[in-house]
Design an enzyme around this catalytic site. Structure first.
Site, PDB file in Angstrom:
ATOM      1  N   PRO A   2       2.925 -20.029   2.748  1.00 46.43           N
ATOM      2  CA  PRO A   2       1.541 -19.988   3.231  1.00 46.43           C
ATOM      3  C   PRO A   2       0.598 -19.452   2.164  1.00 46.43           C
ATOM      4  O   PRO A   2       0.950 -18.578   1.386  1.00 46.43           O
ATOM      5  CB  PRO A   2       1.605 -19.034   4.422  1.00 46.43           C
ATOM      6  N   GLU A   3      -0.587 -20.001   2.134  1.00 49.29           N
ATOM      7  CA  GLU A   3      -1.624 -19.499   1.259  1.00 49.29           C
ATOM      8  C   GLU A   3      -2.698 -18.838   2.125  1.00 49.29           C
ATOM      9  O   GLU A   3      -2.603 -18.834   3.355  1.00 49.29           O
ATOM     10  CB  GLU A   3      -2.164 -20.627   0.397  1.00 49.29           C
TER      11      GLU A   3
END
Length: 287
Positions: A2-3
């Site tokens: 995830p960013e």
């Protein structure tokens, strides 16, 4: 992994459901995550009231009313599921990169409230939970990380000083959390495309104008991704079972050998590996 935008979407989902609620019980089914969950973790969280759910970089933060905290990092494959008491929703996933429904395996942590519970699922077990005693300890925990792109100190002065005499490519800097927090592989490629900068360019060779573009597009790309609900790469669903939509906005990511989308550019999107990560760019307008 995830960013920042995807973790922000998870944070928003949790904020709507668990703020001001008291933790009734914590069940640990598997302590062996990236860092082993200590034996007293359940006791530390029990009866805590969640004052607010916040985020820094790719970390979720449960802020308790007694000014202690719980950090949650989703690692590579972690997802958080919200389940109403006696009523399993069709869609339970507040996260991404996984099934929108509650999986049957790899449910490692369960935090129960009066009317619902959150379940942490993580097949690869690279995520972690950490209890933080106070604000200073929280500050210390993040001291090794750079500013988020949205912070005021992510500015031209900061970039010029950081890049001075650095013989390292700009793509590697953008995914280096010590330089800037929250940008990952997907958004780094998109930022550099919009900035018309080759990912292989040494940071020390960037002009002032190019540095300004990196600052501007870092903010705009992440903001747009948040507005679009994140990027759905592997069946990302938010808490309502809806796809993130930013992947429809990709200019280069996962577009290898396709035509460049920039007006009047005849280039093709190429894929190379930088720092062992796939990197996408136009071979014409990002020279």
């Amino acid at each position: 992994m995830p960013e920042l935008p995807e973790v922000e979407i998870v944070k928003q989902s949790l904020s709507k459901k668990i703020e001001q609620k008291k933790i009734k019980k914590v069940i640990i089914k598997n302590r062996n995550l990236r860092f082993k969950i200590p034996q007293k973790f359940e006791e530390l969280l029990q009866n805590k009231i969640i004052k607010k759910v916040t985020r820094f970089s790719k970390y979720l933060i449960l802020n308790f009313s007694d000014d202690s905290f719980c950090l949650i990092h989703l690692g590579m494959s972690g997802t958080i599921h919200l389940v109403k008491k006696n009523n399993l929703n069709k869609f339970t996933n507040a996260s991404f990169y996984n099934s929108p429904n509650l999986p049957k395996k790899h449910n490692h942590v369960e935090i129960q409230f009066q009317d619902l519970k959150i379940i942490y699922n993580d097949p690869r077990r690279f995520g972690f939970f950490k209890f933080i005693n106070n604000k200073q300890e929280l500050i210390n925990r993040f001291s090794h990380l750079g500013p988020e792109p949205f912070f005021k100190n992510f500015n031209l002065k900061y970039l010029l000083k950081y890049f001075f005499n650095k013989k390292k490519d700009i793509k590697s800097f953008l995914i280096d959390q010590k330089f800037v927090s929250g940008i990952g592989n997907i958004y780094a490629s998109e930022i550099l495309f919009l900035s018309k900068i080759s990912p292989t360019t040494y940071a020390m060779k960037l002009s002032r104008e190019e540095c300004k573009k990196i600052i501007t597009f870092s903010k705009s790309v992440l903001n747009k991704a948040i507005q679009k609900g994140g990027s759905s790469i592997r069946d990302f669903k938010n808490i309502s079972g809806e796809n993130g939509n930013f992947q429809k906005e990709f200019k280069v990511y996962q577009r290898e050998n396709l035509n460049c989308l920039r007006n009047k550019c005849s280039g093709k999107i190429k894929k190379i590996f930088i720092s062992n990560r796939s990197t996408f760019f136009c071979n014409t307008c990002q020279k």
